[in-house]
Design a protein around this motif. Structure first.
Motif, PDB file in Angstrom:
ATOM      1  N   SER A  86      32.641  17.999  34.325  1.00 55.18           N
ATOM      2  CA  SER A  86      32.949  19.252  35.021  1.00 55.18           C
ATOM      3  C   SER A  86      31.830  19.649  35.975  1.00 55.18           C
ATOM      4  N   ILE A  87      30.587  19.557  35.508  1.00 50.27           N
ATOM      5  CA  ILE A  87      29.451  19.909  36.364  1.00 50.27           C
ATOM      6  C   ILE A  87      29.337  18.942  37.534  1.00 50.27           C
ATOM      7  N   ALA A  88      29.538  17.651  37.273  1.00 48.85           N
ATOM      8  CA  ALA A  88      29.424  16.640  38.336  1.00 48.85           C
ATOM      9  C   ALA A  88      30.495  16.835  39.404  1.00 48.85           C
ATOM     10  N   VAL A  89      31.724  17.113  38.961  1.00 50.36           N
ATOM     11  CA  VAL A  89      32.817  17.335  39.926  1.00 50.36           C
ATOM     12  C   VAL A  89      32.543  18.568  40.770  1.00 50.36           C
ATOM     13  N   ALA A  90      32.017  19.631  40.149  1.00 49.80           N
ATOM     14  CA  ALA A  90      31.708  20.850  40.907  1.00 49.80           C
ATOM     15  C   ALA A  90      30.637  20.583  41.959  1.00 49.80           C
ATOM     16  N   LEU A  91      29.606  19.829  41.583  1.00 49.22           N
ATOM     17  CA  LEU A  91      28.566  19.471  42.557  1.00 49.22           C
ATOM     18  C   LEU A  91      29.142  18.637  43.697  1.00 49.22           C
ATOM     19  N   LEU A  92      30.014  17.689  43.360  1.00 49.68           N
ATOM     20  CA  LEU A  92      30.626  16.832  44.377  1.00 49.68           C
ATOM     21  C   LEU A  92      31.464  17.650  45.355  1.00 49.68           C
ATOM     22  N   ILE A  93      32.250  18.579  44.829  1.00 47.36           N
ATOM     23  CA  ILE A  93      33.106  19.414  45.688  1.00 47.36           C
ATOM     24  C   ILE A  93      32.259  20.254  46.631  1.00 47.36           C
ATOM     25  N   MET A  94      31.193  20.856  46.116  1.00 47.62           N
ATOM     26  CA  MET A  94      30.349  21.701  46.956  1.00 47.62           C
ATOM     27  C   MET A  94      29.683  20.897  48.063  1.00 47.62           C
ATOM     28  N   LEU A  95      29.192  19.699  47.732  1.00 48.24           N
ATOM     29  CA  LEU A  95      28.539  18.868  48.751  1.00 48.24           C
ATOM     30  C   LEU A  95      29.535  18.391  49.802  1.00 48.24           C
ATOM     31  N   ILE A  96      30.773  18.100  49.384  1.00 49.57           N
ATOM     32  CA  ILE A  96      31.791  17.673  50.353  1.00 49.57           C
ATOM     33  C   ILE A  96      32.057  18.779  51.369  1.00 49.57           C
ATOM     34  N   THR A  97      32.178  20.023  50.873  1.00 55.11           N
ATOM     35  CA  THR A  97      32.442  21.135  51.797  1.00 55.11           C
ATOM     36  C   THR A  97      31.284  21.354  52.768  1.00 55.11           C
ATOM     37  N   MET A  98      30.074  21.013  52.365  1.00 50.85           N
ATOM     38  CA  MET A  98      28.922  21.205  53.254  1.00 50.85           C
ATOM     39  C   MET A  98      28.839  20.130  54.329  1.00 50.85           C
ATOM     40  N   PHE A  99      29.525  18.995  54.101  1.00 52.96           N
ATOM     41  CA  PHE A  99      29.462  17.910  55.079  1.00 52.96           C
ATOM     42  C   PHE A  99      30.750  17.778  55.901  1.00 52.96           C
ATOM     43  N   THR A 100      31.777  18.578  55.612  1.00 51.07           N
ATOM     44  CA  THR A 100      32.984  18.546  56.441  1.00 51.07           C
ATOM     45  C   THR A 100      32.735  19.294  57.747  1.00 51.07           C
ATOM     46  N   THR A 101      33.445  18.892  58.793  1.00 51.54           N
ATOM     47  CA  THR A 101      33.303  19.537  60.100  1.00 51.54           C
ATOM     48  C   THR A 101      34.457  20.465  60.423  1.00 51.54           C
ATOM     49  N   GLU A 102      35.555  20.380  59.646  1.00 53.98           N
ATOM     50  CA  GLU A 102      36.679  21.302  59.825  1.00 53.98           C
ATOM     51  C   GLU A 102      37.443  21.394  58.508  1.00 53.98           C
ATOM     52  N   PRO A 103      38.091  22.523  58.228  1.00 57.03           N
ATOM     53  CA  PRO A 103      38.728  22.725  56.920  1.00 57.03           C
ATOM     54  C   PRO A 103      39.757  21.657  56.556  1.00 57.03           C
TER      55      PRO A 103
END
Length: 693
Positions: A48-65
């Motif tokens: 659960s913690i790993a997935v949450a970290l992964l999701i947050m990092l993905i949103t920081m590296f996306t360029t559009e929603p």
């Protein structure tokens, strides 16, 4: 062999990812029912913690929603996953007074020997997530969805305008429309998905209260613990459980806020942050000065403020120096580019390109093509192109509109491949009033001639519209006048707009669904150019080529017998006899025809001779003029009686007679007896008879 096996396993996993995801979601539901041992609970909490970290990092590296459009659904799944783990941990806490190492470690670390402090910290974290992050991201999603839906019509019109002006292709326009729809769906889904996180925060508080109260009760009454021991044991476990659940929830809520608050850009969040945050180095000098002043206040820790002031000043100096170097470098590159452009030979190939169809307008008409000024001409051109495809069966490429300062201010012209063919004049601030019935009407407007059909008309102001309509006049705006003219212009010159490349693309489209028809004909029996000549001849006589399958099948059958273009044209017309006849019927479903006297028809047929343009009636000049006058006289009399007659003749004479009339009477339809279908009722309205002299 081992590497091959691993590659095969990887391919199988990629192929069956949908099945794996479905199984994982069902497994999350099973976690609610099946009791978990402490070791398994530790594993799932780590995931659960790993997935949450992964999701947050993905949103920081996306360029559009839309690059993370699955986020709303993923938010639901992760929320369900955390609640399932909450239920499993509650079962262990209340049943065994322990819930694995992770929950115990989180509880001991945060509480630090004082469970009251731990409880307050947990409540603060939950309130931050519930009141600040979740509420803010939910509001942004709601506003984003509303604004996106409100802006959709304008964005779609902008896409249509760029497509009609030729700035983008059909495929790109389709992709933009699809992306626009997905964006609206995404923000709408985010608006609802944010409620999951809000509910998760509330559920976390309720579960903690239940765990503490239930744990103390079970510890005292069932396990024989003292009140203090029971309170400490279950409070630590409950706080640890809440933190393990809320930390991933906070990470995912933060990721949700970052995703919905970001504008579409070409860089990641970190890149944009550093680039925009440090884009004004002079501000750092001001910050350094303020920090330095605060550092001299006696009660303040001066050393901390002095260090920060020095760092801010040094950073501002470095950035300012870097900016100056970039300016100098850009100027040098611009100078090199100019020198290189002067040395390189001019690329004249672009000057040789011409548009199939182009509209040029004077400067007074520019507002008609400007969306910001309320002009709808670009949008209406799309309707014209669709109408051409429906009524003629041809694909009209995007029509370019250009302003030409050399034209009179109110004039527009139509050009085919750069050559001016037709045009007219408009008055943008006026309406055009037409008199279709021909009745005597007195109107105080500016007399003019309607450009499409040459009817008498008047330019009137907006306040005169109601009176003009009461008098029986037809009132239209300037865009309608131009679009109507353009529609008739395309019908008249459709054969010139149909290029060889257009025919090639048309055949490719047909080949996708009817490959046998095309492969049998092209290139074995006919070339693309020969097919083009036949289609152009049909269009020249206002024959709809939308039934391209029947045309190609007729060409395939006829080309095996005779490849003469005239023979193929007549062969195709016979195959299209039903649609040709029905297009010429009157309101009573009758075909009104004019026939030639047998003597005149024999005279014309005997005079047909082969020429460079095909078979043509070769008559003496005076006789040819008399024949034309007689035919025109009979057609004019029939039209005066309200008929719209066609000229009926023998199959052998049809095409030569059409060529004979093409210059003087281009709009007169000529049919052969082979093109008359049995169920059509024919009404003879005139006969062309030559004087005996």
């Amino acid at each position: 062999m081992a590497s091959f096996t691993r590659a095969e396993i990887g391919r199988q996993l990629k192929k069956n990812t949908d099945m794996m995801v479905a199984a994982a979601v069902l497994g999350i539901v099973l976690l609610i029912i099946i009791p978990l041992p402490p070791l398994a609970l530790d594993l799932f909490l780590t995931i659960s913690i790993a997935v949450a970290l992964l999701i947050m990092l993905i949103t920081m590296f996306t360029t559009e929603p839309l690059q993370f459009s699955v986020f709303p659904s993923l938010l639901l799944v992760t929320t369900l996953y955390r609640l399932s783990l909450n239920i499993s941990s509650t079962r262990l806490i209340l049943g065994e007074a322990q819930a694995g190492k992770i929950i115990n470690a989180f509880g001991q670390f945060v509480v630090g020997g004082n469970y009251v402090v731990g409880a307050i910290v947990f409540i603060i974290i939950t309130v931050i997530q519930f009141v600040v992050i979740t509420s803010g991201s939910g509001r942004v999603s709601e506003v984003g969805a509303r604004f996106t839906l409100d802006a959709m019509p304008g964005k779609q019109m902008s896409i249509d305008a760029e497509f009609n002006s030729g700035l983008i292709g059909e495929e790109e326009a389709r992709d933009r429309r699809r992306k626009l729809q997905r964006e609206a769906d995404f923000f709408g889904a985010m608006d609802g998905a944010s409620k999951f996180v809000r509910g998760d925060a509330i559920a976390g508080i309720v579960i903690c209260v239940i765990n503490i109260i239930g744990g103390i009760t079970i510890g005292v009454l069932q396990k024989g613990m003292g009140m203090a021991e029971s309170l400490q044991t279950y409070t630590i476990l409950t706080i640890g459980d809440g933190l393990v659940s809320q930390i991933p929830a906070v990470l995912i809520s933060t990721a949700s806020g970052i995703l919905v608050t970001r504008a579409t850009t070409d860089a990641s969040f970190g890149t944009d942050l550093t680039r925009q945050f440090l884009n004004f180095p002079k501000i750092l000098f001001i910050v350094a000065g303020i920090l330095l002043i605060i550092g001299f206040i006696p009660a303040m820790p001066g050393i901390v403020f002095f260090i920060l002031a020095g760092c801010a000043g040094f950073l501002g100096y470095s950035l300012l120096k870097e900016q100056k170097q970039k300016v100098i470098q850009s100027r040098e590159e611009e100078a090199k580019k100019q020198v290189q452009e002067q040395r390189e030979p001019e690329n004249v190939l672009q000057l040789l390109e011409t548009d199939p169809l182009q509209i040029e307008i004077g400067y007074n008409l520019i507002t008609m093509a400007d969306d910001k000024s309320g002009g709808d001409l670009l949008q209406r051109l799309t309707v014209v192109r669709r109408q051409a495809a429906s009524e003629l069966g041809i694909y009209v490429r995007p029509i370019r509109i250009r302003d030409n300062l050399q034209l009179p201010p109110n004039r527009y012209v139509f050009k085919i491949r750069g050559e001016e063919i037709d045009g007219g004049e408009l008055m943008p601030s006026h309406l055009l009033a037409l008199n279709p019935t021909g009745q005597d009407v007195v109107i105080s407007g500016i007399p003019t001639t309607e450009p499409t059909f040459g009817l008498p008309a008047w330019w009137i102001t907006q306040d005169m519209r109601e009176q003009a309509e009461i008098d029986g006049l037809t009132v239209v705006d300037c865009s309608t006048v131009l679009v109507t003219h353009l529609t008739e212009f395309i019908k008249k010159y459709s054969h010139e707009l149909l290029g060889r490349q257009d025919v090639k693309e048309l055949l490719d489209v047909v080949k996708e669904t009817n490959s046998a028809v095309v492969e049998e004909l092209v290139p074995d029996l006919m070339t693309v150019g020969e097919v083009q000549k036949v289609l152009q001849s049909l269009l020249k006589e206002n024959v709809n080529i939308k039934d391209i399958i029947s045309i190609l099948e007729a060409l395939g059958d006829g080309a095996r017998i005779n490849k003469d273009p005239d023979f193929l044209i007549e062969h195709v017309r016979a195959a299209l006899a039903r649609s040709i006849c029905r297009s010429l019927l009157n309101a009573e479903n009758k075909l009104q025809v004019i026939t030639l006297h047998p003597k005149l028809e024999k005279l014309m047929a005997d005079s047909v001779q082969p020429t460079q343009l095909g078979p043509y009636p070769v008559l003496e000049p005076q006789l040819a003029r008399r024949v034309l006058e007689k035919i025109a006289d009979v057609v004019e009399k029939a039209a005066g009686r309200g008929y719209a007659p066609v000229l009926l003749c023998s199959p052998r004479l049809r095409l030569p007679l059409k060529r004979f009339l093409a210059r003087q009477m281009p709009s007169t339809a000529v049919l052969s007896l082979n093109e008359i279908i049995p169920e059509i009722e024919i009404e003879a309205v005139g006969t062309v008879v030559m004087d005996e002299s």
